[in-house]
Design an enzyme around this catalytic site. Structure first.
Site: not given
Length: 169
Positions: A63, A79, A83, A100, A126
């Site tokens: 992500g 993404e 990746e 928060p 990895e």
């Protein structure tokens, strides 16, 4: 990066939220949105060990940040491709995660590999598929990683748990 000058007229901003005393433009500090995908591969959950900060050396699912003007679902697919080198189909929304004081809102989808074989690329040290009973819980990169994986397993057991904000449960 925090803007110090107005993006409209260039004058110095003041106050909170930062406001231009010349033209009145309010500069809101918007959150960043990250789009991620949890998927199974070879009978396990596919995770990558981060080769970049934040979370260097720790495990997470693929992500990253949504680009300005990009559709969130398209960012999740992009993404994952960047990746892992594979193409995924998004099956459904797993959940939204926010905390928060944090600037990121994490949108996590459940997905299925539709082309290629996932593997580690340049942002990962990895990558591998973990059986459900071997998830490296103590070495996960972010609170959202742990929470989304718990939600992933819960959603597999009970499909009515998919697609809800964690803070609304």
């Amino acid at each position: 990066m925090i803007e110090r000058h107005c993006v409209r007229c260039g004058h110095l901003l003041s106050g909170e939220p930062p406001t231009c005393p010349e033209c009145g433009h309010v500069h809101y500090r918007d959150p960043k949105v990250a789009a991620c995908v949890v998927f199974r591969w070879q009978r396990g959950v596919f995770l990558t060990r981060r080769g970049i900060e934040p979370g260097y050396g720790r495990w997470t699912y693929p992500g990253g940040y949504v680009d300005r003007g990009e559709i969130v679902e398209a960012a999740a697919v992009r993404e994952t491709r960047e990746e892992t080198g594979c193409e995924v189909r998004l099956d459904d929304l797993l959940g939204l995660y926010s905390y928060p004081g944090q600037t990121a809102i994490i949108v996590v989808y459940r997905g299925t590999v539709v082309a290629g074989e996932p593997h580690a690329l340049h942002e990962s040290l990895e990558a591998r598929s973990f059986p459900d009973d071997a998830i490296p819980w103590g070495d996960l990169a972010f609170p959202s990683t742990q929470e989304a994986l718990h939600d992933f397993f819960a959603a597999e057991r009970d499909p009515s748990r998919r697609g809800r904000s964690r803070n609304l449960r």
